[in-house]
Each structure stands twice: as C-alpha cells, then as structure tokens.
Design a protein around this motif. Structure first.
Motif, mmCIF file in Angstrom:
data_model
loop_
_atom_site.group_PDB
_atom_site.id
_atom_site.type_symbol
_atom_site.label_atom_id
_atom_site.label_comp_id
_atom_site.label_asym_id
_atom_site.label_seq_id
_atom_site.Cartn_x
_atom_site.Cartn_y
_atom_site.Cartn_z
ATOM 1 N N ALA A 134 -57.446 30.112 5.602
ATOM 2 C CA ALA A 134 -57.189 29.445 6.883
ATOM 3 C C ALA A 134 -56.296 30.307 7.777
ATOM 4 O O ALA A 134 -56.555 30.450 8.981
ATOM 5 N N THR A 135 -55.274 30.895 7.198
ATOM 6 C CA THR A 135 -54.355 31.740 7.951
ATOM 7 C C THR A 135 -55.047 33.005 8.441
ATOM 8 O O THR A 135 -54.786 33.477 9.555
ATOM 9 N N SER A 136 -55.955 33.541 7.624
ATOM 10 C CA SER A 136 -56.707 34.730 8.033
ATOM 11 C C SER A 136 -57.557 34.466 9.262
ATOM 12 O O SER A 136 -57.761 35.366 10.082
ATOM 13 N N LEU A 137 -58.050 33.251 9.402
ATOM 14 C CA LEU A 137 -58.814 32.912 10.604
ATOM 15 C C LEU A 137 -57.923 33.055 11.837
ATOM 16 O O LEU A 137 -58.307 33.683 12.831
ATOM 17 N N ALA A 138 -56.713 32.531 11.775
ATOM 18 C CA ALA A 138 -55.781 32.659 12.908
ATOM 19 C C ALA A 138 -55.398 34.116 13.141
ATOM 20 O O ALA A 138 -55.355 34.582 14.289
ATOM 21 N N ASN A 139 -55.127 34.858 12.053
ATOM 22 C CA ASN A 139 -54.790 36.283 12.185
ATOM 23 C C ASN A 139 -55.911 37.047 12.874
ATOM 24 O O ASN A 139 -55.666 37.871 13.759
ATOM 25 N N CYS A 140 -57.145 36.799 12.447
ATOM 26 C CA CYS A 140 -58.291 37.507 13.012
ATOM 27 C C CYS A 140 -58.472 37.151 14.494
ATOM 28 O O CYS A 140 -58.699 38.030 15.332
ATOM 29 N N MET A 141 -58.357 35.866 14.803
ATOM 30 C CA MET A 141 -58.506 35.443 16.196
ATOM 31 C C MET A 141 -57.454 36.095 17.081
ATOM 32 O O MET A 141 -57.765 36.574 18.170
ATOM 33 N N MET A 142 -56.211 36.146 16.602
ATOM 34 C CA MET A 142 -55.157 36.790 17.384
ATOM 35 C C MET A 142 -55.425 38.278 17.550
ATOM 36 O O MET A 142 -55.185 38.837 18.622
ATOM 37 N N THR A 143 -55.915 38.911 16.499
ATOM 38 C CA THR A 143 -56.186 40.347 16.554
ATOM 39 C C THR A 143 -57.256 40.668 17.588
ATOM 40 O O THR A 143 -57.077 41.582 18.409
ATOM 41 N N VAL A 144 -58.355 39.924 17.582
ATOM 42 C CA VAL A 144 -59.417 40.228 18.558
ATOM 43 C C VAL A 144 -59.001 39.831 19.969
ATOM 44 O O VAL A 144 -59.404 40.486 20.932
ATOM 45 N N MET A 145 -58.164 38.800 20.109
ATOM 46 C CA MET A 145 -57.617 38.503 21.438
ATOM 47 C C MET A 145 -56.738 39.664 21.885
ATOM 48 O O MET A 145 -56.762 40.046 23.060
ATOM 49 N N GLY A 146 -55.980 40.242 20.956
ATOM 50 C CA GLY A 146 -55.146 41.396 21.276
ATOM 51 C C GLY A 146 -55.965 42.598 21.711
ATOM 52 O O GLY A 146 -55.596 43.305 22.655
ATOM 53 N N ILE A 147 -57.096 42.827 21.048
ATOM 54 C CA ILE A 147 -57.985 43.928 21.439
ATOM 55 C C ILE A 147 -58.505 43.704 22.855
ATOM 56 O O ILE A 147 -58.472 44.606 23.699
ATOM 57 N N ALA A 148 -58.969 42.475 23.128
ATOM 58 C CA ALA A 148 -59.476 42.157 24.469
ATOM 59 C C ALA A 148 -58.354 42.267 25.500
ATOM 60 O O ALA A 148 -58.555 42.794 26.600
ATOM 61 N N ALA A 149 -57.171 41.778 25.142
ATOM 62 C CA ALA A 149 -56.038 41.839 26.070
ATOM 63 C C ALA A 149 -55.663 43.290 26.378
ATOM 64 O O ALA A 149 -55.386 43.623 27.532
ATOM 65 N N ASN A 150 -55.662 44.141 25.373
ATOM 66 C CA ASN A 150 -55.357 45.557 25.593
ATOM 67 C C ASN A 150 -56.366 46.207 26.539
ATOM 68 O O ASN A 150 -55.990 46.985 27.414
ATOM 69 N N ARG A 151 -57.638 45.892 26.356
ATOM 70 C CA ARG A 151 -58.690 46.464 27.212
ATOM 71 C C ARG A 151 -58.541 46.049 28.671
ATOM 72 O O ARG A 151 -58.933 46.769 29.573
ATOM 73 N N HIS A 152 -57.998 44.841 28.880
ATOM 74 C CA HIS A 152 -57.913 44.294 30.240
ATOM 75 C C HIS A 152 -56.478 44.223 30.756
ATOM 76 O O HIS A 152 -56.216 43.547 31.752
ATOM 77 N N ASN A 153 -55.555 44.888 30.037
ATOM 78 C CA ASN A 153 -54.161 44.947 30.466
ATOM 79 C C ASN A 153 -53.553 43.552 30.669
ATOM 80 O O ASN A 153 -52.926 43.267 31.687
ATOM 81 N N SER A 178 -63.271 35.670 22.820
ATOM 82 C CA SER A 178 -62.924 36.693 21.825
ATOM 83 C C SER A 178 -62.512 36.036 20.514
ATOM 84 O O SER A 178 -63.004 36.400 19.440
ATOM 85 N N ALA A 179 -61.615 35.077 20.591
ATOM 86 C CA ALA A 179 -61.106 34.406 19.388
ATOM 87 C C ALA A 179 -62.223 33.718 18.613
ATOM 88 O O ALA A 179 -62.339 33.881 17.396
ATOM 89 N N LEU A 180 -63.039 32.972 19.318
ATOM 90 C CA LEU A 180 -64.075 32.178 18.647
ATOM 91 C C LEU A 180 -65.178 33.026 18.032
ATOM 92 O O LEU A 180 -65.963 32.533 17.217
ATOM 93 N N ASN A 181 -65.230 34.291 18.398
ATOM 94 C CA ASN A 181 -66.244 35.200 17.860
ATOM 95 C C ASN A 181 -65.654 36.266 16.948
ATOM 96 O O ASN A 181 -66.301 37.288 16.702
#
Length: 134
Positions: A47-66, A111-114
């Motif tokens: 369950a925690t890994s789901l949150a970790n993964c969602m945050m990570t991909v949101m971070g990737i998207a956030a980095n790309r879009h500043n 991003s998170a949901l995918n």
C-alpha cells in the motif's frame, strides 16, 4: 540483475537488502495475522509503495514542467479481506502544501493514477485516491 535479497529472520520477520544501495527494510507480520506488528508488514509496504510510486511520477512530471511539489504528504490506509486474506482496498489522501491551476492538477493527478505500481496491482484491489490542495 538481482534487485534485492530477502532473508527470513524467524518469528515472522524478514530483512530485505537493496543490492545497489545496501539499504535494508525489515518486515513483521501484523498483529492480526500472528505477528507482533513491530514494523511494516509486506501488505503495508504494498500500500505504501503505491503512494511512493505516485509521488515519484508526480515528481518526474513536476520536474519536466518546473512545478514545485515539495512537501506533499500522503496518508495511506490499507483494507484487508478474508478467504483468502488479501488487500481489497488502498485509500490514499494526498495533501499538497499549495494550490495549482486546473491544468497542473490534471497533470499531477493523471501522472499519479498511471504510475507503474498502480498499473501493476490487481484490478480486484480498489484504489481510492484523493488529491487535496492548499
């Protein structure tokens, strides 16, 4: 290449070591399944890994879009079923320290949901995800 090595320590405890970094994770069986619940259980980690993964991909998207998303918090709740014992639902409430425009919210949420973990979990596990801003 092997990602990790897992050892059984006895008393329903495991120790996993990430080979690239050397970091370790210890798990215990939960109190409701014959364990002492001294640390994360394997299903807690799922369950925690789901949150970790969602945050990570949101971070990737956030980095790309500043976009600054530092300080996001996720409250994770896991619901277990029986016969067989399994995770039936994971509820995650994301709390963002700031507010964003509609386009940014959609980018982060999509991003998170995918994320890979979300897409890897069985469809029989309900993923109840909420995004709270500002």
């Amino acid at each position: 290449m092997t990602t990790s090595v897992v050892f059984y320590s006895g008393n329903l405890r495991t120790e996993s070591q990430h080979l690239q970094s050397g970091d370790k994770i210890i798990t215990d069986a939960p109190i409701d399944n014959q364990g002492n619940g001294a640390t994360f259980s394997p299903t807690d980690l799922t369950a925690t890994s789901l949150a970790n993964c969602m945050m990570t991909v949101m971070g990737i998207a956030a980095n790309r879009h500043n976009i600054d998303i530092e300080g996001i918090r996720a409250d994770v709740e896991k619901f277990m079923g029986t016969n067989p014992r399994r995770i039936v639902k994971i509820k995650i409430d994301f709390h963002f320290p700031g507010s964003y425009d509609t386009t940014t919210k959609k980018l982060l949420e999509t991003s998170a949901l995918n994320c890979p973990v979300a897409k890897s979990l069985s469809e029989s596990i309900s993923q109840n995800i909420h995004f709270n801003y500002g």
